[in-house]
Design a protein around this motif. Structure first.
Motif, PDB file in Angstrom:
ATOM      1  N   GLU A  55       0.794  -1.215   0.000  1.00 57.81           N
ATOM      2  CA  GLU A  55       0.000   0.000   0.000  1.00 57.81           C
ATOM      3  C   GLU A  55       0.837   1.280   0.000  1.00 57.81           C
ATOM      4  OE1 GLU A  55      -2.356  -0.518   3.468  1.00 57.81           O
ATOM      5  OE2 GLU A  55      -0.757   0.020   4.857  1.00 57.81           O
ATOM      6  N   ARG A  56       0.159   2.372  -0.284  1.00 56.96           N
ATOM      7  CA  ARG A  56       0.717   3.716  -0.295  1.00 56.96           C
ATOM      8  C   ARG A  56       0.785   4.265   1.136  1.00 56.96           C
ATOM      9  NH1 ARG A  56      -2.326   8.496  -0.384  1.00 56.96           N
ATOM     10  NH2 ARG A  56      -1.292  10.362  -1.230  1.00 56.96           N
ATOM     11  N   THR A  57       1.699   5.156   1.387  1.00 62.22           N
ATOM     12  CA  THR A  57       1.929   5.956   2.609  1.00 62.22           C
ATOM     13  C   THR A  57       2.565   5.196   3.768  1.00 62.22           C
ATOM     14  OG1 THR A  57      -0.189   5.738   3.810  1.00 62.22           O
ATOM     15  CG2 THR A  57      -0.087   7.389   2.031  1.00 62.22           C
ATOM     16  N   THR A  58       2.300   3.899   3.899  1.00 59.40           N
ATOM     17  CA  THR A  58       2.854   3.160   5.040  1.00 59.40           C
ATOM     18  C   THR A  58       4.355   2.936   4.846  1.00 59.40           C
ATOM     19  OG1 THR A  58       0.763   2.016   5.397  1.00 59.40           O
ATOM     20  CG2 THR A  58       2.725   1.046   6.392  1.00 59.40           C
ATOM     21  N   ARG A  94       4.963  -0.589 -10.381  1.00 62.19           N
ATOM     22  CA  ARG A  94       4.648   0.514  -9.487  1.00 62.19           C
ATOM     23  C   ARG A  94       3.553   1.370 -10.128  1.00 62.19           C
ATOM     24  NH1 ARG A  94      10.767   2.623  -7.932  1.00 62.19           N
ATOM     25  NH2 ARG A  94      11.165   1.103  -6.273  1.00 62.19           N
ATOM     26  N   ILE A  95       2.537   1.663  -9.358  1.00 63.59           N
ATOM     27  CA  ILE A  95       1.405   2.435  -9.873  1.00 63.59           C
ATOM     28  C   ILE A  95       1.220   3.674  -9.002  1.00 63.59           C
ATOM     29  CG2 ILE A  95      -1.071   2.432 -10.345  1.00 63.59           C
ATOM     30  CD1 ILE A  95      -0.926  -0.563 -10.756  1.00 63.59           C
ATOM     31  N   ARG A  96       1.142   4.837  -9.671  1.00 61.34           N
ATOM     32  CA  ARG A  96       0.901   6.093  -8.962  1.00 61.34           C
ATOM     33  C   ARG A  96      -0.192   6.877  -9.661  1.00 61.34           C
ATOM     34  NH1 ARG A  96       6.319   6.064  -9.184  1.00 61.34           N
ATOM     35  NH2 ARG A  96       6.401   7.624 -10.874  1.00 61.34           N
ATOM     36  N   LEU A  97      -0.904   7.679  -8.885  1.00 59.51           N
ATOM     37  CA  LEU A  97      -1.820   8.682  -9.413  1.00 59.51           C
ATOM     38  C   LEU A  97      -1.293  10.038  -8.986  1.00 59.51           C
ATOM     39  CD1 LEU A  97      -5.384   7.157  -8.817  1.00 59.51           C
ATOM     40  CD2 LEU A  97      -4.214   7.509 -11.010  1.00 59.51           C
ATOM     41  N   GLU A  98      -0.804  10.791  -9.966  1.00 61.70           N
ATOM     42  CA  GLU A  98      -0.153  12.064  -9.679  1.00 61.70           C
ATOM     43  C   GLU A  98      -1.096  13.206 -10.023  1.00 61.70           C
ATOM     44  OE1 GLU A  98       4.246  10.168 -10.721  1.00 61.70           O
ATOM     45  OE2 GLU A  98       3.453  11.829 -11.947  1.00 61.70           O
ATOM     46  N   ALA A  99      -1.304  14.104  -9.051  1.00 60.14           N
ATOM     47  CA  ALA A  99      -2.253  15.195  -9.223  1.00 60.14           C
ATOM     48  C   ALA A  99      -1.730  16.224 -10.218  1.00 60.14           C
ATOM     49  CB  ALA A  99      -2.527  15.856  -7.871  1.00 60.14           C
ATOM     50  N   ALA A 100      -2.637  16.986 -10.771  1.00 57.94           N
ATOM     51  CA  ALA A 100      -2.245  18.084 -11.650  1.00 57.94           C
ATOM     52  C   ALA A 100      -1.370  19.039 -10.863  1.00 57.94           C
ATOM     53  CB  ALA A 100      -3.490  18.793 -12.167  1.00 57.94           C
ATOM     54  N   GLY A 101      -0.311  19.495 -11.484  1.00 57.04           N
ATOM     55  CA  GLY A 101       0.619  20.397 -10.806  1.00 57.04           C
ATOM     56  C   GLY A 101       1.770  19.697 -10.158  1.00 57.04           C
ATOM     57  N   ALA A 102       1.719  18.342 -10.095  1.00 58.07           N
ATOM     58  CA  ALA A 102       2.851  17.601  -9.536  1.00 58.07           C
ATOM     59  C   ALA A 102       4.038  17.697 -10.482  1.00 58.07           C
ATOM     60  CB  ALA A 102       2.469  16.144  -9.319  1.00 58.07           C
ATOM     61  N   PRO A 103       5.252  17.627  -9.950  1.00 57.08           N
ATOM     62  CA  PRO A 103       6.432  17.644 -10.825  1.00 57.08           C
ATOM     63  C   PRO A 103       6.386  16.505 -11.836  1.00 57.08           C
ATOM     64  CG  PRO A 103       7.053  17.898  -8.524  1.00 57.08           C
ATOM     65  CD  PRO A 103       5.589  17.546  -8.547  1.00 57.08           C
ATOM     66  N   THR A 104       7.149  16.650 -12.904  1.00 56.02           N
ATOM     67  CA  THR A 104       7.137  15.624 -13.952  1.00 56.02           C
ATOM     68  C   THR A 104       7.613  14.283 -13.429  1.00 56.02           C
ATOM     69  OG1 THR A 104       9.330  16.350 -14.643  1.00 56.02           O
ATOM     70  CG2 THR A 104       7.430  17.276 -15.820  1.00 56.02           C
ATOM     71  N   HIS A 105       8.435  14.290 -12.408  1.00 59.57           N
ATOM     72  CA  HIS A 105       8.871  13.026 -11.821  1.00 59.57           C
ATOM     73  C   HIS A 105       8.548  13.025 -10.333  1.00 59.57           C
ATOM     74  CE1 HIS A 105      11.044   9.397 -10.881  1.00 59.57           C
ATOM     75  NE2 HIS A 105      11.765  10.051  -9.990  1.00 59.57           N
ATOM     76  N   VAL A 106       7.682  12.136  -9.946  1.00 60.09           N
ATOM     77  CA  VAL A 106       7.364  11.930  -8.532  1.00 60.09           C
ATOM     78  C   VAL A 106       8.061  10.658  -8.093  1.00 60.09           C
ATOM     79  CG1 VAL A 106       5.554  11.469  -6.840  1.00 60.09           C
ATOM     80  CG2 VAL A 106       5.144  13.109  -8.696  1.00 60.09           C
ATOM     81  N   PRO A 107       8.960  10.714  -7.120  1.00 59.24           N
ATOM     82  CA  PRO A 107       9.624   9.480  -6.672  1.00 59.24           C
ATOM     83  C   PRO A 107       8.606   8.500  -6.103  1.00 59.24           C
ATOM     84  CG  PRO A 107      10.717  11.452  -5.816  1.00 59.24           C
ATOM     85  CD  PRO A 107       9.423  11.903  -6.391  1.00 59.24           C
ATOM     86  N   HIS A 108       8.849   7.226  -6.320  1.00 59.52           N
ATOM     87  CA  HIS A 108       7.928   6.224  -5.780  1.00 59.52           C
ATOM     88  C   HIS A 108       8.115   6.058  -4.279  1.00 59.52           C
ATOM     89  CE1 HIS A 108       4.976   3.103  -6.415  1.00 59.52           C
ATOM     90  NE2 HIS A 108       5.692   2.254  -5.690  1.00 59.52           N
ATOM     91  N   LEU A 109       9.331   6.259  -3.806  1.00 55.41           N
ATOM     92  CA  LEU A 109       9.616   6.240  -2.373  1.00 55.41           C
ATOM     93  C   LEU A 109      10.264   7.567  -2.010  1.00 55.41           C
ATOM     94  CD1 LEU A 109      11.121   2.646  -1.923  1.00 55.41           C
ATOM     95  CD2 LEU A 109       8.891   3.422  -1.092  1.00 55.41           C
ATOM     96  N   VAL A 110       9.834   8.166  -0.917  1.00 55.47           N
ATOM     97  CA  VAL A 110      10.381   9.454  -0.486  1.00 55.47           C
ATOM     98  C   VAL A 110      10.765   9.378   0.986  1.00 55.47           C
ATOM     99  CG1 VAL A 110       9.083  10.784  -2.190  1.00 55.47           C
ATOM    100  CG2 VAL A 110       8.083  10.372   0.076  1.00 55.47           C
ATOM    101  N   ARG A 111      11.603  10.295   1.395  1.00 58.38           N
ATOM    102  CA  ARG A 111      12.021  10.333   2.790  1.00 58.38           C
ATOM    103  C   ARG A 111      10.878  10.814   3.681  1.00 58.38           C
ATOM    104  NH1 ARG A 111      17.030  13.932   3.197  1.00 58.38           N
ATOM    105  NH2 ARG A 111      17.040  13.144   5.326  1.00 58.38           N
ATOM    106  N   LEU A 117       0.527  15.544  -3.381  1.00 56.77           N
ATOM    107  CA  LEU A 117       0.500  15.656  -4.840  1.00 56.77           C
ATOM    108  C   LEU A 117       0.142  14.335  -5.508  1.00 56.77           C
ATOM    109  CD1 LEU A 117       3.745  17.785  -5.213  1.00 56.77           C
ATOM    110  CD2 LEU A 117       1.375  18.578  -5.418  1.00 56.77           C
ATOM    111  N   THR A 118      -0.214  13.351  -4.721  1.00 56.65           N
ATOM    112  CA  THR A 118      -0.631  12.061  -5.266  1.00 56.65           C
ATOM    113  C   THR A 118      -1.913  11.618  -4.569  1.00 56.65           C
ATOM    114  OG1 THR A 118       0.597  10.736  -3.643  1.00 56.65           O
ATOM    115  CG2 THR A 118       1.789  11.406  -5.626  1.00 56.65           C
ATOM    116  N   THR A 119      -2.627  10.739  -5.209  1.00 54.91           N
ATOM    117  CA  THR A 119      -3.789  10.118  -4.575  1.00 54.91           C
ATOM    118  C   THR A 119      -3.579   8.610  -4.573  1.00 54.91           C
ATOM    119  OG1 THR A 119      -4.963  10.133  -6.692  1.00 54.91           O
ATOM    120  CG2 THR A 119      -5.374  11.969  -5.199  1.00 54.91           C
TER     121      THR A 119
END
Length: 978
Positions: free
Chosen positions: A435-438, A500-517, A527-529
């Motif tokens: 899952e996402r966020t955990t 890896r599946i992401r939903l990136e909101a409008a206005g998000a940078p062109t590259h959203v890392p799949h894992l972030v600090r 910036l994602t749902t």
């Protein structure tokens, strides 16, 4: 931006360049003598476009060679600035001084001889304004040293007070155009970018500035304007040293006072943090919070803040390169700043502005009106899967820190996620997913000075059969990528292969890392749902949160404070939330792994599989009290008694070290029929009535000496490092303690016992002077008393060469009190004595402990002894401890703050002093060092009555790799600051 008209003062774009004055020092000395009657020596100070000197009184002829006392700062102002501008600077300084009397402000005033402190002097370079400014002692934050969150917060407070004081200030001298005014940052970068000699860097700066300028222009009309200092940077914030720690409490250099966006004050302040050691974008949040608490930021100002930081970085880079070139290399200050300014720019652009903006908004609780309110005009994105799997049978995988699947260090094994997913598919699941966020513990690692990217912004999926993934809706863009994060899939995910599946909101940078600090996760997650919800999967409750794990930890502390007695303190003011341990490591809920260098409760380390299995099995079978007849209590008692020297052969089992020392005292009182006990100053023995009575550590109880009952008699602490007798003189402690015992006996109050730690642990792991216990034990026995050895910390092989601490002294006590290590964190302690002494305690009635000696605690004790034998923990304590101590001693040769490295085995202490001659304790510094070590991934705490000793007592499984990491991080802190 249209160029302002009717500029009364300096206009950078008309001047083009601004060479700094370069008067010879002796000429400036003559000016000071002529106008102010002062005979001074000058010390050059850095400046980008002016010329500054620290003026000191000149020593009398034949006097000391030491520099004279500071008189003030002589500022030779660039001739491009008008008299009105200088007057505005003086009035702004006075205004802030009046509005914020708690701050120190470098103002210009009338000199002692009645002369004005601002004059225009005829010089070899023509007429120049020269001012004598008030000198503020304490220094600034200039340089690359680390800035603590407290210091950064103070910087924000200082900026806020300046902003509040100048909010309604007006003056003709504010009518100027400076290159530092962020309202014209776009023009400055356009004008000066060509000065940068590196094409690649030049392009990075101009591109970043263009994007940032567009972000600012989107809200520029909503940004309030006012007078601003415009240069409240680390160079211009002065400090007072409080208990060894520098804290900002004033400001200097009003040369850039102008009218600009109010939020620019904060942007310039926080940008100056970014070049300091260890700084990154999130490091500025304490300043932003502190500023906002005094002078609230609007939503538009929050949206503008980080783009302004980027623009500030860009302006600094191009301006610095220009200044170096126009000054022909003569301006050392500008030349030295080039690297610093580039680091500011790099850090400012290391995280996208929109991410930092969302992060700041969440930290301040500010709602942003950034278009999300228009979401009703968009169709929510739904994700379709073809063929459609039975979602009810989909397997949600768990590799969070609380998951059983990561037990026993499995999270460190490569490929764990893959194995779990394929096993789920093999078991019949049509789909497995993470899952996402955990936070994922599998993404973390040990021995890391920075947090790792553990928080997912999307989901990972494995399908049993090849599956096409598509989206329907326009409120977010669907990204499907391979496990390498680089390959974008055409929507078809091969069977049994991670995607890896992401939903990136409008206005998000062109590259959203799949894992972030974790520190930046709230910004990225906003910036994602959640693709899981778009698919129709049900995530866990944890995944539904915002990802603000720092808030989670703080909320837990608040809950603890509401129901848990306040006196039960916790480590650190803002502790991480720790929910897992493995060997010598502790893990926070965000997946950050810390090296535990202080936890002597767990010699086997955290999460020991053998101990967990043995205790769990016993709990499934039987757990009761020791008055029942079962084998574990007998076997553990036999094994423990066998570890003690003759004639100690009888064991009492209790729950803790406090109970062990309390019972040891009660046993001696009963055995001797006496009531007096001799203890040692600066010692801690526990929290029960008797153990607390003999504890004299003022660090643990500030009233320890005043509240000690009359039956306790303390002898001087035998500290050979900072006690009354040091070095060879420390041999005097034992005779004096023995004499005190004889005096008590002669006065009719012969002691029942003498109790002492066998290794001076509470003071920082200091060995007792040779022969100390032998002489004191002899004296108490001569008086008919007994000797109690407190082995709660030193016992169980921690010293390496010896299993018991008293063996290092070549003695055998009458009673041993031990705990901590005995159960590896499971509640277990013991008192070991002779059959005869134990029998005398029978006169006090019966004794038993409900859980001390229970089947489960006895099994825990047996498992610990087995591990000591099988895993060679005592040998590791000796070998790794000797290695660690040698490395710490080498560190002491380079860092004078280290006064001494104490101890043996893995029972060490690093004592910090401000002066190696006076041994003044560096108490505040030690606390700050521990806080900085936590940031770098090391758990460490102070000890000793002065709280100036690092308590280095890690689990006995600690490795050389861990020793190296600890020393490297301590070296870094002592080098970079705390």
């Amino acid at each position: 931006m249209t160029q302002p008209v009717n500029i009364r003062g300096f206009d950078f774009f008309s001047a083009g360049e601004l060479p700094a004055p370069a008067l010879p020092a002796d000429e400036v000395v003559a000016i000071v003598r002529r106008h102010w009657g002062l005979d001074v020596e000058l010390e050059g100070l850095g400046s980008q476009q002016d010329q500054n000197f620290l003026a000191r009184s000149r020593p009398a002829a034949g006097g000391s060679d030491d520099p004279g006392a500071p008189i003030g700062v002589v500022k030779v102002t660039n001739p491009a600035f008008t008299a009105d501008e200088l007057d505005a600077q003086d009035h702004a300084a006075s205004r802030i001084a009046d509005a914020a009397p708690h701050l120190r402000i470098a103002t210009t005033s009338v000199a002692d001889n009645g002369s004005p402190r601002s004059i225009v002097a005829d010089t070899s370079a023509g007429p120049l304004a020269v001012r004598l400014l008030e000198y503020l002692p304490g220094g600034t934050l200039n340089g690359p040293a680390y800035l603590s969150p407290t210091v950064v917060a103070r910087m924000g407070e200082v900026a806020a007070h300046a902003s509040l004081a100048l909010a309604d200030f007006d003056h003709p001298g504010l009518d100027r155009v400076l290159q530092w005014d962020l309202r014209v940052a776009d023009r400055v970068v356009d004008l000066l970018a060509h000065y940068h000699p590196d094409r690649a860097k030049r392009e990075r700066v101009t591109e970043a500035a263009t994007r940032a300028w567009a972000d600012v222009q989107a809200v520029a009309s909503e940004l309030p304007m006012q007078a601003v200092h415009l240069d409240l940077t680390d160079d211009n914030v002065v400090c007072t040293t409080e208990r060894g720690i520098r804290l900002p409490d004033g400001m200097i250099d009003f040369g850039d006072v102008t009218r600009s966006w109010a939020v620019a004050e904060l942007a310039i302040t926080i940008s100056s943090v970014l070049h300091h050691a260890g700084a990154e974008p999130v490091s500025v949040l304490p300043a932003v919070r502190a500023f906002h608490a005094l002078r609230p930021l609007s939503a538009s100002e929050v949206r503008a803040l980080w783009p302004l930081v980027v623009l500030r970085g860009a302006v600094l880079v191009v301006s610095g390169e220009q200044q170096v070139q126009i000054d022909g290399g003569a301006n050392a200050y500008a030349a030295e700043g080039v690297e610093r300014e580039w680091r500011i720019f790099e850090q400012a652009t290391s995280v996208p502005s929109i991410v930092m903006t969302r992060l700041i908004a969440e930290a301040l609780g500010v709602e942003l009106d950034d278009g999300r309110a228009d979401a009703s005009h968009h169709r929510p994105t739904r994700i379709g899967l073809d063929p459609a799997p039975d979602l009810a049978r989909a397997a949600r995988l768990d590799v969070s820190i609380t998951a059983d699947e990561v037990d026993a260090g499995a999270w460190l094994e490569p490929g764990l996620e893959e194995r779990l997913a394929l096993a789920a598919l093999d078991a019949g699941a049509p789909m497995a997913w993470l899952e996402r966020t955990t936070p994922r513990l599998t993404a973390s690692r040990t021995h890391s000075a920075e947090s790792r990217e553990t928080v997912p912004t999307g989901i990972d999926v494995w399908f049993a059969v090849a599956t096409h993934v598509s989206s329907d809706g326009d409120d977010a863009r669907l990204v499907v990528e391979a496990a390498d994060g680089m390959t974008i899939l055409d929507g078809t995910v091969p069977a049994r292969t991670r995607a890896r599946i992401r939903l990136e909101a409008a206005g998000a940078p062109t590259h959203v890392p799949h894992l972030v600090r974790p520190e930046v996760a709230p910004g990225w997650l906003s910036l994602t749902t959640d693709p899981a919800a778009a698919i129709g999967l049900a995530p866990s409750a944890a995944a539904a949160g915002s990802g603000d794990l720092a808030h989670d930890a703080a909320d837990l502390v608040a809950r603890r404070d509401r129901t848990f007695a306040e006196v039960q303190e916790h480590y650190y003011d803002a502790p991480p939330r720790i929910e897992r341990g493995w060997r010598e490591h502790l893990v926070g809920t965000d997946g950050r792994v810390y090296l535990d260098m202080v936890n002597n409760v767990t010699p086997l380390g955290h999460g020991h599989p053998g101990l967990a299995a043995a205790v769990a099995k016993q709990l499934r079978t039987l757990n009761t009290n020791s008055r029942f007849n079962y084998g574990a209590v007998v076997e553990f008692s036999e094994r423990l008694a066998a570890m003690a020297p003759d004639p100690l052969d009888t064991v009492f089992l209790v729950n803790s070290g406090s109970e062990a020392t309390d019972l040891a005292i009660r046993v001696t009182l009963a055995a001797t029929g006496r009531r007096d006990v001799v203890s040692v100053l600066e010692a801690y023995h526990g929290w029960t009535y008797a153990s607390d009575a003999v504890s004299t550590s003022t660090a643990d109880n500030p009233n320890a000496l005043a509240s000690r009952p009359d039956w306790v008699h303390a002898v001087e602490a035998p500290n050979p490092f900072r006690g009354r007798y040091r070095g060879d003189e420390a041999a005097r402690y034992a005779p004096e303690a023995a004499e005190r015992i004889r005096e008590l006996a002669a006065s009719g109050r012969p002691p029942a016992a003498f109790i002492a730690e066998t290794f001076y642990g509470n003071a920082g792991g200091i060995p007792l002077p040779d022969g100390y216990l032998a002489e004191v034990y002899a004296a108490v026995r001569e008086a008919g008393g007994l000797a109690i050895a407190d082995e709660v910390q030193a016992g169980y092989g921690r010293l390496g060469q010896w299993f018991w601490g008293f063996q290092q002294q070549g003695v055998v006590p009458d009673v041993i009190a031990v705990a901590k290590a005995a159960g590896n964190g499971y509640p277990l302690g013991a008192v070991i004595t002779t059959r005869e002494i134990a029998a005398r305690f029978r006169t006090q009635g019966y004794f038993f402990s409900s859980t001390g000696g229970s089947p489960a605690s006895s099994i825990a004790g047996l498992t610990v002894l087995d591990a000591f034998r099988d895993d060679g923990l005592q040998r590791n304590a000796a070998d790794t401890g000797a290695y660690l101590k040698s490395r710490l001693e080498a560190l002491a040769e380079r860092h004078p703050l280290i006064g001494a490295v104490h101890g043996l085995g893995l029972y060490l202490g690093v004592e910090f002093v401000r002066d190696r001659a006076t041994l003044e304790p560096a108490t505040a510094e030690t606390a700050a060092i521990c806080d900085r070590l936590l940031e770098l991934g090391v758990i460490m705490q102070p000890t000793g009555d002065h709280q100036n000793v690092l308590k280095v007592k890690p689990p006995l499984v600690a490795t050389r790799e861990s020793a190296d990491f600890f020393v490297a991080m301590l070296d870094r802190v002592l080098t970079e600051g705390w």
